[in-house]
Design an enzyme around this catalytic site. Structure first.
Site, PDB file in Angstrom:
ATOM      1  CE1 TYR A  19      33.632 -43.285 -16.088  1.00  0.00           C
ATOM      2  CE2 TYR A  19      33.649 -44.003 -13.800  1.00  0.00           C
ATOM      3  CZ  TYR A  19      32.971 -43.472 -14.883  1.00  0.00           C
ATOM      4  OH  TYR A  19      31.654 -43.119 -14.762  1.00  0.00           O
ATOM      5  CD  GLU A  41      25.946 -45.112 -15.102  1.00  0.00           C
ATOM      6  OE1 GLU A  41      25.685 -46.063 -14.336  1.00  0.00           O
ATOM      7  OE2 GLU A  41      26.918 -44.368 -14.929  1.00  0.00           O
ATOM      8  CD1 TRP A  49      32.320 -47.471 -13.526  1.00  0.00           C
ATOM      9  CD2 TRP A  49      30.393 -47.846 -14.576  1.00  0.00           C
ATOM     10  NE1 TRP A  49      32.274 -46.657 -14.627  1.00  0.00           N
ATOM     11  CE2 TRP A  49      31.092 -46.865 -15.292  1.00  0.00           C
ATOM     12  CE3 TRP A  49      29.145 -48.240 -15.050  1.00  0.00           C
ATOM     13  CZ2 TRP A  49      30.614 -46.277 -16.453  1.00  0.00           C
ATOM     14  CZ3 TRP A  49      28.652 -47.662 -16.206  1.00  0.00           C
ATOM     15  CH2 TRP A  49      29.391 -46.688 -16.899  1.00  0.00           C
TER      16      TRP A  49
END
Length: 186
Positions: A19, A41, A49
């Site tokens: 990522y 988000e 995350w």
């Protein structure tokens, strides 16, 4: 052989490294991807995350491959389905916000031609802001710009898009470049 240096936040998890190397901080002007990050988000609020990243495929399936028109048309039955979907974070407020945010996203598309034109319109010349980041301590959690974008989006009805989430969205979609100075992705 010189070891590759990355931003320390991605650690050693292969998914996180992929990522970091392939997505984070790369400018995104595509509405579908911007919508995907808006959903992800918002889901991340209060969580790490990596928790969301590991559920990304689950979100993709649950939220119609991030098709904003399909998500905007979700009904109470869809909300119920999502609340029973173990592939996502089952938080009623976040699920409702994702659907509502899809509707607001479409309103912005109608007003500005695209969500990309709207959100990048806050950035001079619509080019990424190159921040000077020597260590992770130099990375802010929010800025005056994320305050302004978040405030405008809240005024338009968006939920789970406070200034900290907004700044994370700006980082993820390359509106700001917060890779540390010696990172291979800088």
């Amino acid at each position: 052989m010189r070891q590759e240096i990355r931003c320390g936040w991605c650690g050693t998890d292969p998914m996180y490294i992929k990522y970091h190397d392939e997505e984070w901080g790369k400018p995104v002007y595509d509405d579908k991807t911007l919508f995907e990050f808006l959903i992800l988000e918002g889901a991340q609020a209060g969580l790490s995350w990596i928790t969301i990243l590991k559920r990304r495929d689950g979100y993709r399936k649950a939220f119609a491959d991030f098709d904003v028109k399909k998500v905007a048309a979700f009904t109470e039955a869809d909300e119920e389905r999502l609340m029973n979907d173990s592939g996502i974070i089952r938080n009623k407020l976040k699920v409702k916000a994702a659907i509502g945010n899809a509707r607001h996203f479409i309103e912005i598309q109608k007003e500005f031609g695209s969500f990309s034109d709207y959100i990048w319109g806050f950035i001079p010349d619509q080019k990424p802001i190159q921040n000077k980041v020597l260590t992770l301590k130099d990375v802010p959690a929010r800025t005056e710009l994320s305050d302004a974008i978040s405030k405008d989006m809240k005024k338009r009805g968006f939920k789970f898009f406070g200034t900290t989430i907004c700044y994370a969205h700006m980082q993820a979609t390359g509106m700001v470049n917060d890779h540390v100075a010696d990172c291979i992705c800088r």
